[in-house]
Design an enzyme around this catalytic site. Structure first.
Site, PDB file in Angstrom:
ATOM      1  N   ASP A 145      48.910  46.719  29.166  1.00  0.00           N
ATOM      2  CA  ASP A 145      47.563  46.205  29.412  1.00  0.00           C
ATOM      3  C   ASP A 145      47.461  44.745  28.984  1.00  0.00           C
ATOM      4  O   ASP A 145      46.891  43.902  29.698  1.00  0.00           O
ATOM      5  CB  ASP A 145      46.555  47.061  28.645  1.00  0.00           C
ATOM      6  CG  ASP A 145      45.121  46.896  29.134  1.00  0.00           C
ATOM      7  OD1 ASP A 145      44.911  46.444  30.269  1.00  0.00           O
ATOM      8  OD2 ASP A 145      44.201  47.251  28.361  1.00  0.00           O
TER       9      ASP A 145
ATOM     10  N   HIS B 144      44.708  44.272  37.357  1.00  0.00           N
ATOM     11  CA  HIS B 144      43.746  45.331  37.065  1.00  0.00           C
ATOM     12  C   HIS B 144      43.117  45.902  38.337  1.00  0.00           C
ATOM     13  O   HIS B 144      42.733  47.073  38.367  1.00  0.00           O
ATOM     14  CB  HIS B 144      42.671  44.831  36.093  1.00  0.00           C
ATOM     15  CG  HIS B 144      43.063  44.976  34.662  1.00  0.00           C
ATOM     16  ND1 HIS B 144      43.935  44.114  34.048  1.00  0.00           N
ATOM     17  CD2 HIS B 144      42.749  45.922  33.733  1.00  0.00           C
ATOM     18  CE1 HIS B 144      44.127  44.496  32.792  1.00  0.00           C
ATOM     19  NE2 HIS B 144      43.419  45.596  32.579  1.00  0.00           N
TER      20      HIS B 144
ATOM     21  N   HIS C 137      45.521  48.440  39.386  1.00  0.00           N
ATOM     22  CA  HIS C 137      45.296  49.610  38.528  1.00  0.00           C
ATOM     23  C   HIS C 137      44.153  50.455  39.086  1.00  0.00           C
ATOM     24  O   HIS C 137      44.263  51.679  39.221  1.00  0.00           O
ATOM     25  CB  HIS C 137      44.956  49.183  37.104  1.00  0.00           C
ATOM     26  CG  HIS C 137      44.240  50.253  36.316  1.00  0.00           C
ATOM     27  ND1 HIS C 137      42.867  50.455  36.422  1.00  0.00           N
ATOM     28  CD2 HIS C 137      44.689  51.189  35.462  1.00  0.00           C
ATOM     29  CE1 HIS C 137      42.520  51.477  35.662  1.00  0.00           C
ATOM     30  NE2 HIS C 137      43.604  51.936  35.061  1.00  0.00           N
TER      31      HIS C 137
ATOM     32  N   HIS D 269      46.293  54.010  31.236  1.00  0.00           N
ATOM     33  CA  HIS D 269      45.703  52.789  31.801  1.00  0.00           C
ATOM     34  C   HIS D 269      46.726  51.652  31.847  1.00  0.00           C
ATOM     35  O   HIS D 269      46.967  51.055  32.907  1.00  0.00           O
ATOM     36  CB  HIS D 269      44.482  52.382  30.959  1.00  0.00           C
ATOM     37  CG  HIS D 269      43.921  51.040  31.302  1.00  0.00           C
ATOM     38  ND1 HIS D 269      43.063  50.834  32.366  1.00  0.00           N
ATOM     39  CD2 HIS D 269      44.088  49.830  30.722  1.00  0.00           C
ATOM     40  CE1 HIS D 269      42.734  49.549  32.425  1.00  0.00           C
ATOM     41  NE2 HIS D 269      43.340  48.927  31.440  1.00  0.00           N
TER      42      HIS D 269
END
Length: 385
Positions: free
Chosen positions: A179, A262, A265, A279
């Site tokens: 992340d 992201h 994601h 995540h």
């Protein structure tokens, strides 16, 4: 992204009121929370409560605070936030504490905002950069990304106990590295595009610089930190990586901005095959996709893929459960990743959905080569039982 009422020329930096990190930090939670309310509600799932209840009980007793736990349902949905907000109102609570990982913390933020009370992030893992920010990621009941929810203030307090981080499964810290590494990849793209950050302004130099600092620390310290956490040890490398994953990445993504990593994601959450990934593991696939979309130098892409493979992060579609995915499946990912409100549109160049799909497919070859160089063997598809 965020609130654009201030106009496009303002630079905005956001941060929590106070950040406290270290071994045994949770033992000080009561005295720290007492500055923000006298009737706190602690939101935690059963596992986290079992691990922390004694130290939190002792801490609140020493601070003269009543202790009320509320069970977190596990998924940060709108309905769960509304339910917790009702508990806050019914109990007359004046501060809410999200205790655990990013999902409980994001739900506490939402419930606090609904209730008009301050919120506190008490992280027991360093798996995401959620604790410091003024936004939550909202999911559907099935675990698919639904939206970002923005707030007009950050957490009043963030507490991270590095002993608890060290005792958690190593995979959580590795996911946090995934992340956080994306933070610099995305912040530099937002800077180059003169796009908005997550609080509706242009990035400040400090926000972008903190994103880069997080990156530098992780390249230096991630591998020894993961080795230490394998043995439940708190070392200077562990402290450095927890700070990079939580504080620096949190400030960097919010004030520096997000881009394609992201967004990809978010797209990956739209298909059931990826729900086994954390995540930060999905974000790592997104980081590789963004680098390929950018046409980053092969040496940079290969170095990133090999490093993150050594960290234990997925670098192939096979590991994400999409090794044999057809175009229709990947098009569902791409459609979600390129939705009009998504951060992928912060990239400093034009692209088509086909460009995104081709980059996503190209991740497989890059990741396989990286695993081979690292001596990690062929990637394994998930066992969905």
């Amino acid at each position: 992204m965020g609130d654009d009422n201030q106009g496009p020329t303002l630079r905005i930096f956001a941060s929590p009121g106070r950040y406290v990190q270290g071994r045994g930090a949770l033992a000080r939670l009561g005295e720290l929370v007492a500055d923000h309310g006298s009737r706190p509600l602690v939101l935690a799932d059963d596992v986290v409560r079992g691990l922390t209840e004694q130290v939190v009980t002792d801490s609140f007793r020493e601070a003269g605070l009543p202790l009320v736990f509320e069970r977190f349902g596990g998924v940060p949905t709108r309905a769960e936030a509304a339910r917790v907000a009702a508990v806050i109102g019914d109990g007359g609570h004046d501060v809410v504490i999200g205790l655990g990982g990013g999902t409980a913390i994001d739900t506490a933020k939402a419930a606090g905002d609904d209730s008009g009370v301050p919120w506190v992030s008490a992280a027991t893992v360093a798996s995401t950069d959620a604790p410091t920010s003024a936004l939550s990621v909202v999911y559907t009941e099935s675990g698919a990304f639904e939206s970002y929810r923005f707030y007009d203030r950050n957490p009043a307090l963030v507490v991270v106990d590095t002993q608890l981080v060290a005792e958690a499964p190593t995979r959580f810290l590795a996911a946090g590295v995934g992340d956080a590494l994306a933070t610099w990849i995305e912040a530099r793209a937002v800077r180059d595009a003169h796009s908005h950050n997550m609080v509706g302004g242009l990035p400040t130099r400090s926000g972008t610089t903190l994103a880069r600092l997080s990156w530098d620390i992780l390249w230096e310290s991630a591998l020894p930190a993961l080795e230490a956490v394998d043995r439940n040890l708190v070392t200077p490398a562990v402290e450095a990586v927890v700070e990079a994953n939580t504080l620096l990445s949190g400030l960097g993504f919010e004030s520096g901005g997000l881009a394609a990593a992201h967004a990809v994601h978010d797209g990956l959450t739209a298909v059931d095959q990826t729900h086994h990934l954390a995540h930060g593991e999905k974000v790592n696939i997104g980081s590789l996709t963004q680098l390929l979309m950018e046409g980053a130098p092969t040496s940079e892409v290969d170095a990133f893929a090999e490093f993150t493979a050594r960290v234990g992060l997925p670098t192939t579609l096979t590991e994400a459960g999409l090794g044999d995915a057809d175009d229709a499946t990947l098009d569902r990912v791409v459609a979600a990743a390129t939705a009009p409100e998504e951060t992928i549109h912060n990239l400093p160049f034009a692209f088509t959905p086909r460009d995104v799909r081709d980059a996503l497919r190209a991740v497989e070859g890059v990741g396989r080569r990286a695993r081979a160089r690292a001596g990690l063997g062929e990637p394994s598809a998930p066992d969905h039982g």
